[in-house]
Design an enzyme around this catalytic site. Structure first.
Site, short mmCIF file in Angstrom:
data_model
loop_
_atom_site.label_atom_id
_atom_site.label_comp_id
_atom_site.label_asym_id
_atom_site.label_seq_id
_atom_site.Cartn_x
_atom_site.Cartn_y
_atom_site.Cartn_z
CB CYS A 142 -0.80 -6.66 3.04
SG CYS A 142 -0.05 -6.05 1.54
NE ARG A 181 -2.97 -3.85 -2.34
CZ ARG A 181 -2.37 -3.95 -1.17
NH1 ARG A 181 -2.37 -5.10 -0.52
NH2 ARG A 181 -1.77 -2.91 -0.63
C1 BEZ Z 1 0.11 -1.88 2.19
O1 BEZ Z 1 -0.25 -1.14 3.12
O2 BEZ Z 1 -0.29 -3.04 2.08
C2 BEZ Z 1 1.06 -1.33 1.19
C3 BEZ Z 1 1.10 0.01 0.98
C4 BEZ Z 1 1.99 0.53 0.05
C5 BEZ Z 1 2.82 -0.31 -0.64
C6 BEZ Z 1 2.75 -1.67 -0.46
C7 BEZ Z 1 1.86 -2.19 0.47
#
Ligand code: BEZ
Length: 230
Positions: free
Chosen positions: A53, A129
């Protein structure tokens, strides 16, 4: 009426975005009303202080001007609190030197996320997402859903926005990988003829070299004044 005349199911492309009163890092907003006359890209992320993110937010921030030049505003969303959003963007500023200046919705109870289908099932603890492109009249024009393990591609989001706007402005459709299509290059598709008369007209236009056709249902043309940067 509780749902203001909209379906209680998650909306689909072509629907008007349900009216949402949201609390963001930049204050309260009403969607889509506050953005009338502008496009906006509403995107959810699984959670603050997560690496993928963070890479997405930095990329969106660095490309915010490119979106704005296309009359498109950015709006983030997750089920974190506004305080968590603030601390996260402060970290991004301090550690990565990138300012996040677009609003981020704090949808702590998940009501807006659920309404938009960003929470896959009841009890799910974070938004997927999602990307919603909403046009200047408040209609949803594109929905994308990506999983936790795959960050979104900002170039593709900009390409999609340009493609939608070009399609609207010229009443055409954009081919795969536009503007670098394997068959017709940067030319655009004329919507297929839906009557025998239209099919005949298309072939006549092709004979007059006004357009090109591979067949009566597959006609295409150059767009005048397309910028090299498109
Ligand atoms: C992330 O790095 O954005 C992420 C990774 C795994 C689960 C949720 C978010």
């Amino acid at each position: 009426m509780e749902n203001q005349g909209y379906s209680v199911f998650p909306p689909f492309i072509g629907d008007r975005l349900p009216r949402l009163e949201v609390h963001t890092t930049l204050g309260n907003r009403v969607l889509p009303d506050d953005y009338e006359g502008r496009w906006f890209m509403l995107f959810s992320h699984p959670g603050d202080f997560t690496p993928v993110c963070t890479t997405e937010f930095v990329s969106f921030a660095k490309n915010q001007e490119a979106f704005q030049q296309l009359n498109c505003e950015l709006i983030g969303l997750s089920i974190d609190t506004v305080f968590a959003h603030m601390k996260w963007i402060e970290w991004v500023q301090n550690r990565l030197g990138v300012s996040i200046t677009f609003p981020i919705i704090a949808d702590e109870l998940g009501n807006n996320s659920r309404r938009l289908g960003m929470l896959p099932r009841e009890g799910y603890k974070r938004t997927v997402r999602s990307v919603f492109f909403v046009d200047p009249n408040g209609f949803i024009r594109l929905i994308l859903t990506y999983p936790d393990e795959l960050g979104r591609n900002t170039s593709e989001l900009l390409r999609a926005l340009k493609g939608l706007q070009t399609a609207d402005a010229n009443r055409v459709a954009m081919p795969a990988n536009w503007p670098n299509n394997e068959i017709i290059g940067d030319q655009v598709i004329i919507p297929p003829a839906n009557t025998v008369m239209k099919a005949r007209e298309r072939l006549e236009a092709a004979q007059a070299q006004e357009i090109e056709c591979l067949d009566w249902w597959f006609c295409y043309k150059d767009l005048p004044n397309r910028k090299e940067t498109d």
